[in-house]
Enzyme design. Structure first.
Site, mmCIF file in Angstrom:
data_model
loop_
_atom_site.group_PDB
_atom_site.id
_atom_site.type_symbol
_atom_site.label_atom_id
_atom_site.label_comp_id
_atom_site.label_asym_id
_atom_site.label_seq_id
_atom_site.Cartn_x
_atom_site.Cartn_y
_atom_site.Cartn_z
ATOM 1 N N SER A 133 -100.284 -26.664 28.629
ATOM 2 C CA SER A 133 -99.296 -25.642 28.978
ATOM 3 C C SER A 133 -99.185 -24.498 27.993
ATOM 4 C CB SER A 133 -97.915 -26.280 29.170
ATOM 5 O OG SER A 133 -97.862 -26.960 30.402
ATOM 6 N N LYS A 171 -99.376 -21.095 29.453
ATOM 7 C CA LYS A 171 -98.245 -20.325 29.987
ATOM 8 C C LYS A 171 -97.864 -19.147 29.097
ATOM 9 C CE LYS A 171 -96.322 -24.094 32.756
ATOM 10 N NZ LYS A 171 -96.906 -25.383 32.346
ATOM 11 N N SER A 225 -91.415 -25.196 30.715
ATOM 12 C CA SER A 225 -92.820 -25.368 31.098
ATOM 13 C C SER A 225 -92.977 -25.668 32.590
ATOM 14 C CB SER A 225 -93.469 -26.479 30.265
ATOM 15 O OG SER A 225 -94.863 -26.289 30.169
#
Length: 332
Positions: free
Chosen positions: A52, A55, A107
């Site tokens: 993640s 992101k 997230s």
């Protein structure tokens, strides 16, 4: 026979001493958050899944896409996105800025897909934007296959380039505000949502200003942290490290101890050439260790025109590697 047994036992002990992360690949990098210069690392150029931490680039790509702020309708695909979630429901609407907070603080993969569909016309279209932006920023060993970081064998970056992602993103005021938030409350009509940043150090370490967490089974634990102490700014990245909270603090502490902010050019007037003067409006400061101070070099570039007053460029390099540029007022 005894020799063979001894060798086997030695190899068994040796393999047992290797951290589990090393078996599947791990890496870390520390960079200067002012210049992007790599200060230290291990396997920092090894391509690995980043989970993640993706992101960071999803948020920056959306913010810099020019997409107008406003409500986004949550599609069936976004609402059913696999993995971590902020529990968006199909057909509902949410403001894009709230989705960005849900993306960075919690997230949310559903937030990633909703933002991607809105800015890119489709998830594939947005991923293409992500990759084009990575190419534009010189991230040569980074490839995105989705906006969330879910595992794909081709979805890879390096510790160093992931650090650069946060370095570039933190220069954007909107991103910096979001990534630095400890908490966010979203209110619209009867709907109220409250999100707490998953990055533990943002809540417990006064020197941590921003960051992002990540995890998949394939990537292991991944972590990005932006530190600031006594005017010194660092970005620390670990990929596939099970003790990342402690490792980040130790790496930051070690680097803060080794490096100092050094004024390599003072604010003021300089004699550049006979009949040519220059003035720096601000001092040029670099994060350097003791051994590097004497290896810094300076070059001033002056435009070739007949104007008496022009804007020149003062460059500072370390071992012929350009670190920083500054504008200088030139008077001929």
């Amino acid at each position: 026979m005894r020799q063979a047994i001894a060798i086997v036992l030695f190899l068994s002990v040796l393999l047992a001493a290797v951290p589990k992360e090393a078996a599947s690949g791990s890496a870390w990098a520390v960079i200067d958050a002012e210049t992007g210069r790599l200060l230290d690392g291990s396997n920092e150029n090894l391509q690995l899944p980043i989970a993640s931490l993706t992101k960071i680039w999803t948020a920056l790509t959306f913010i810099e896409s020019g997409t107008a702020d406003g409500e986004i309708v949550i599609s069936p695909a976004a609402a059913s996105a696999e993995g971590s979630s902020i529990y968006l429901e199909q057909g509902t609407k949410m403001d894009s800025d709230a989705l960005l907070y849900g993306l960075m603080l919690r997230s949310g993969n559903d937030a990633a897909y909703a933002l991607a569909e809105h800015a890119g016309g489709s998830v594939d279209g947005f991923v293409d934007l992500m990759n084009k932006k990575a190419e534009l920023y010189g991230l040569e060993r980074t490839t995105f296959m989705n906006p969330s970081g879910l595992h794909d064998d081709r979805h890879l970056s390096t510790a160093y380039e992931t650090a650069l992602m946060l370095y570039f993103a933190m220069k954007n005021d909107e991103f910096s505000k979001i990534a630095s938030a400890e908490n966010f409350v979203y209110r619209k009509g009867d709907e109220v949502r409250s999100w707490r940043n998953k990055h533990r150090l943002i809540h417990t370490n006064d020197h941590v200003k921003a960051g992002k967490t990540g995890f998949t089974k394939a990537a292991g634990r991944t972590l990005a942290t932006y530190f600031e102490k006594d005017g010194k700014k660092l970005i620390v990245i670990t990929l596939n490290n099970g003790d990342d909270w402690n490792v980040h603090q130790q790496l930051a502490n070690d680097t803060f101890h080794k490096y100092e902010n050094v004024t390599v050019a003072k604010k003021g007037k300089y004699k550049i050439l006979p009949g040519v003067d220059g003035e720096l409006k601000r001092p040029i400061v670099l994060l350097l260790n003791e051994d590097e101070v004497e290896r810094v070099s300076h070059v001033v570039y002056i435009p070739r025109n007949k104007d008496r007053k022009v804007k020149g460029t003062w460059t500072v390099s370390l071992d012929n590697e350009l670190l920083i540029t500054a504008e200088i007022d030139i008077r001929k």
